[in-house]
Scaffold this motif. Structure first.
Motif, PDB file in Angstrom:
ATOM      1  N   GLU A 165      12.551 -13.039 -10.800  1.00 23.92           N
ATOM      2  CA  GLU A 165      11.190 -12.984 -11.333  1.00 23.92           C
ATOM      3  C   GLU A 165      10.168 -12.735 -10.228  1.00 23.92           C
ATOM      4  OE1 GLU A 165      10.498 -12.575 -14.222  1.00 23.92           O
ATOM      5  OE2 GLU A 165      11.831 -13.659 -15.560  1.00 23.92           O
ATOM      6  N   GLN A 166      10.445 -13.229  -9.032  1.00 25.81           N
ATOM      7  CA  GLN A 166       9.524 -13.010  -7.916  1.00 25.81           C
ATOM      8  C   GLN A 166       9.398 -11.538  -7.551  1.00 25.81           C
ATOM      9  OE1 GLN A 166      10.970 -15.601  -4.747  1.00 25.81           O
ATOM     10  NE2 GLN A 166       9.234 -16.958  -5.068  1.00 25.81           N
ATOM     11  N   ILE A 167      10.476 -10.783  -7.732  1.00 21.46           N
ATOM     12  CA  ILE A 167      10.461  -9.386  -7.299  1.00 21.46           C
ATOM     13  C   ILE A 167      10.374  -8.392  -8.456  1.00 21.46           C
ATOM     14  CG2 ILE A 167      11.757  -9.933  -5.202  1.00 21.46           C
ATOM     15  CD1 ILE A 167      14.235  -8.739  -6.536  1.00 21.46           C
ATOM     16  N   ALA A 168      10.403  -8.877  -9.697  1.00 26.57           N
ATOM     17  CA  ALA A 168      10.392  -7.971 -10.848  1.00 26.57           C
ATOM     18  C   ALA A 168       9.121  -7.128 -10.898  1.00 26.57           C
ATOM     19  CB  ALA A 168      10.555  -8.760 -12.146  1.00 26.57           C
ATOM     20  N   THR A 169       7.968  -7.773 -10.768  1.00 23.19           N
ATOM     21  CA  THR A 169       6.705  -7.039 -10.843  1.00 23.19           C
ATOM     22  C   THR A 169       6.540  -6.106  -9.656  1.00 23.19           C
ATOM     23  OG1 THR A 169       5.709  -8.918 -11.999  1.00 23.19           O
ATOM     24  CG2 THR A 169       4.216  -7.259 -11.130  1.00 23.19           C
ATOM     25  N   GLU A 170       7.013  -6.529  -8.496  1.00 27.94           N
ATOM     26  CA  GLU A 170       6.946  -5.665  -7.314  1.00 27.94           C
ATOM     27  C   GLU A 170       7.792  -4.410  -7.520  1.00 27.94           C
ATOM     28  OE1 GLU A 170       7.402  -5.944  -2.428  1.00 27.94           O
ATOM     29  OE2 GLU A 170       8.039  -7.619  -3.692  1.00 27.94           O
ATOM     30  N   THR A 171       8.932  -4.562  -8.204  1.00 33.44           N
ATOM     31  CA  THR A 171       9.762  -3.402  -8.518  1.00 33.44           C
ATOM     32  C   THR A 171       9.016  -2.440  -9.431  1.00 33.44           C
ATOM     33  OG1 THR A 171      11.779  -4.744  -8.337  1.00 33.44           O
ATOM     34  CG2 THR A 171      11.969  -2.637  -9.474  1.00 33.44           C
ATOM     35  N   GLU A 172       8.378  -2.977 -10.470  1.00 39.21           N
ATOM     36  CA  GLU A 172       7.580  -2.141 -11.371  1.00 39.21           C
ATOM     37  C   GLU A 172       6.475  -1.422 -10.590  1.00 39.21           C
ATOM     38  OE1 GLU A 172       6.073  -4.822 -14.268  1.00 39.21           O
ATOM     39  OE2 GLU A 172       8.026  -5.280 -15.157  1.00 39.21           O
ATOM     40  N   PHE A 173       5.832  -2.153  -9.698  1.00 37.03           N
ATOM     41  CA  PHE A 173       4.741  -1.609  -8.893  1.00 37.03           C
ATOM     42  C   PHE A 173       5.219  -0.433  -8.053  1.00 37.03           C
ATOM     43  CE2 PHE A 173       1.792  -2.479  -5.086  1.00 37.03           C
ATOM     44  CZ  PHE A 173       0.802  -1.654  -5.590  1.00 37.03           C
ATOM     45  N   SER A 174       6.384  -0.586  -7.437  1.00 40.47           N
ATOM     46  CA  SER A 174       6.896   0.463  -6.554  1.00 40.47           C
ATOM     47  C   SER A 174       7.156   1.755  -7.323  1.00 40.47           C
ATOM     48  CB  SER A 174       8.181  -0.004  -5.857  1.00 40.47           C
ATOM     49  OG  SER A 174       9.258  -0.126  -6.783  1.00 40.47           O
ATOM     50  N   ILE A 175       7.693   1.638  -8.524  1.00 41.38           N
ATOM     51  CA  ILE A 175       7.980   2.833  -9.320  1.00 41.38           C
ATOM     52  C   ILE A 175       6.684   3.488  -9.786  1.00 41.38           C
ATOM     53  CG2 ILE A 175       9.090   3.706 -11.410  1.00 41.38           C
ATOM     54  CD1 ILE A 175      11.108   1.383 -11.130  1.00 41.38           C
ATOM     55  N   ILE A 177       3.800   3.362  -8.309  1.00 42.07           N
ATOM     56  CA  ILE A 177       3.140   3.973  -7.149  1.00 42.07           C
ATOM     57  C   ILE A 177       3.687   5.376  -6.915  1.00 42.07           C
ATOM     58  CG2 ILE A 177       3.036   3.892  -4.622  1.00 42.07           C
ATOM     59  CD1 ILE A 177       0.964   2.169  -5.910  1.00 42.07           C
ATOM     60  N   VAL A 178       4.995   5.526  -7.075  1.00 39.52           N
ATOM     61  CA  VAL A 178       5.615   6.844  -6.916  1.00 39.52           C
ATOM     62  C   VAL A 178       5.049   7.817  -7.945  1.00 39.52           C
ATOM     63  CG1 VAL A 178       7.806   8.082  -7.194  1.00 39.52           C
ATOM     64  CG2 VAL A 178       7.724   6.001  -5.830  1.00 39.52           C
ATOM     65  N   VAL A 221      16.003   7.376  -4.977  1.00 43.40           N
ATOM     66  CA  VAL A 221      14.934   8.268  -5.422  1.00 43.40           C
ATOM     67  C   VAL A 221      13.557   7.698  -5.087  1.00 43.40           C
ATOM     68  CG1 VAL A 221      13.849   9.343  -7.436  1.00 43.40           C
ATOM     69  CG2 VAL A 221      16.345   9.288  -7.234  1.00 43.40           C
ATOM     70  N   VAL A 222      13.360   6.412  -5.367  1.00 43.87           N
ATOM     71  CA  VAL A 222      12.050   5.800  -5.137  1.00 43.87           C
ATOM     72  C   VAL A 222      11.710   5.778  -3.645  1.00 43.87           C
ATOM     73  CG1 VAL A 222      10.708   3.672  -5.330  1.00 43.87           C
ATOM     74  CG2 VAL A 222      12.102   4.429  -7.247  1.00 43.87           C
ATOM     75  N   THR A 223      12.645   5.370  -2.814  1.00 44.94           N
ATOM     76  CA  THR A 223      12.353   5.296  -1.376  1.00 44.94           C
ATOM     77  C   THR A 223      12.153   6.684  -0.766  1.00 44.94           C
ATOM     78  OG1 THR A 223      14.748   5.161  -0.897  1.00 44.94           O
ATOM     79  CG2 THR A 223      13.528   3.095  -1.022  1.00 44.94           C
ATOM     80  N   GLN A 224      12.928   7.670  -1.214  1.00 45.89           N
ATOM     81  CA  GLN A 224      12.737   9.018  -0.695  1.00 45.89           C
ATOM     82  C   GLN A 224      11.364   9.558  -1.063  1.00 45.89           C
ATOM     83  OE1 GLN A 224      16.036  11.392  -2.122  1.00 45.89           O
ATOM     84  NE2 GLN A 224      17.408  10.724  -0.483  1.00 45.89           N
ATOM     85  N   GLN A 228       8.245  10.530   1.464  1.00 49.22           N
ATOM     86  CA  GLN A 228       7.555  11.814   1.387  1.00 49.22           C
ATOM     87  C   GLN A 228       6.045  11.607   1.296  1.00 49.22           C
ATOM     88  OE1 GLN A 228       8.893  14.330  -1.838  1.00 49.22           O
ATOM     89  NE2 GLN A 228       7.069  15.597  -1.755  1.00 49.22           N
ATOM     90  N   LEU A 229       5.618  10.628   0.474  1.00 50.37           N
ATOM     91  CA  LEU A 229       4.196  10.330   0.351  1.00 50.37           C
ATOM     92  C   LEU A 229       3.625   9.837   1.676  1.00 50.37           C
ATOM     93  CD1 LEU A 229       4.142   8.560  -3.133  1.00 50.37           C
ATOM     94  CD2 LEU A 229       3.243  10.828  -2.591  1.00 50.37           C
ATOM     95  N   GLU A 230       4.383   8.982   2.361  1.00 53.99           N
ATOM     96  CA  GLU A 230       3.934   8.465   3.662  1.00 53.99           C
ATOM     97  C   GLU A 230       3.771   9.597   4.675  1.00 53.99           C
ATOM     98  OE1 GLU A 230       6.014   4.022   3.408  1.00 53.99           O
ATOM     99  OE2 GLU A 230       6.945   5.612   4.589  1.00 53.99           O
ATOM    100  N   LYS A 231       4.684  10.548   4.630  1.00 57.34           N
ATOM    101  CA  LYS A 231       4.617  11.681   5.547  1.00 57.34           C
ATOM    102  C   LYS A 231       3.401  12.536   5.250  1.00 57.34           C
ATOM    103  CE  LYS A 231       7.359  15.568   7.287  1.00 57.34           C
ATOM    104  NZ  LYS A 231       8.644  16.305   7.171  1.00 57.34           N
TER     105      LYS A 231
END
Length: 235
Positions: A165-175, A177-178, A221-224, A228-231
């Motif tokens: 539960e601590q990381i569930a919302t952060e996972t949603e956030f990361s996707i 953001i992409v 896929v998400v990290t790649q 790319q966005l960071e670059k």
């Protein structure tokens, strides 16, 4: 939920369960991009919009800090986290540890009830994927996370569920953001089926491998995309 000055605004809240409700509103605003990465979370502005004191807003911000959505900067306040590819890579690695442990515990018990629940959740994923023009990415992402929440909850280990539960919302956030799903919505729904089939057959190794495949595809896929966005931002 937009104020007269064009910034995110919030409707006033009743007094019951203020901290949790404020946290839920802010979480939704962050995940959907209404509060962008790097934005300052002004306690006074949020408190004014919601018609509450600053205390519950501050407590809600602390909750969001523990879930990885905001960061506290001394003498400056809370800010929406800037997401990095390395941090998201670590996040998915943690998910693998949690969910693999949950599957191993689960498969050694009675899988009947959870298989029915997981199957209904996959049906929901297909229903969302079939919405066509009405398709909403956040709804799909949350439905996907709910599948995994059901899986972890059924393991019977409350500690695993608490960390999930601590990381569930952060996972949603990361996707979010992409800005795109990590696969076709129908394909995302489909990749849950091998997990259910392996659980139904009582095959622990196959269940773990199916789960690993599902999570690692998203991780890659998400990290790649974030790299790319960071670059692009750095240039």
């Amino acid at each position: 939920m937009t104020s007269d000055n064009g910034k995110p605004g919030f409707e006033r809240l009743a007094r019951e369960g203020l901290v949790e409700r404020v946290a839920a509103l802010l979480s939704n605003a962050i995940v959907t991009g209404k509060l962008a990465p790097g934005a300052r979370l002004s306690e006074s502005v949020v408190a004014r919009d919601l018609g509450v004191s600053r205390a519950p807003v501050r407590e809600a911000a602390r909750l969001l800090e523990s879930s990885g959505l905001v960061a506290y900067v001394p003498n400056r306040g809370f800010f929406v986290r800037q997401v990095s590819a390395d941090a998201i890579d670590d996040l998915y690695e943690l998910r693998l540890v949690i969910e693999t442990a949950a599957v191993r515990r689960l498969i050694r018990g009675d899988t009947g009830p959870v298989i029915a629940n997981l199957s209904r959740q996959v049906d929901e994923l297909y229903r969302i994927a079939d919405l066509g023009p009405d398709f909403d990415m956040l709804t799909q992402v949350q439905a996907d996370i709910q599948f995994h929440r059901l899986l972890v909850a059924a393991s019977g280990n409350p500690k695993l569920l608490a960390v999930f539960e601590q990381i569930a919302t952060e996972t949603e956030f990361s996707i979010m953001i992409v800005g795109q799903l990590y696969d076709d919505p129908h394909r995302i729904a489909e990749t849950h089926l091998p997990i259910i089939d392996a659980l139904r057959d009582g095959d622990e190794m196959r269940a773990v491998e199916a789960l690993r495949f599902h999570i690692v595809v998203a991780q890659r896929v998400v990290t790649q995309k974030l790299r790319q966005l960071e670059k692009e931002q750095s240039t």
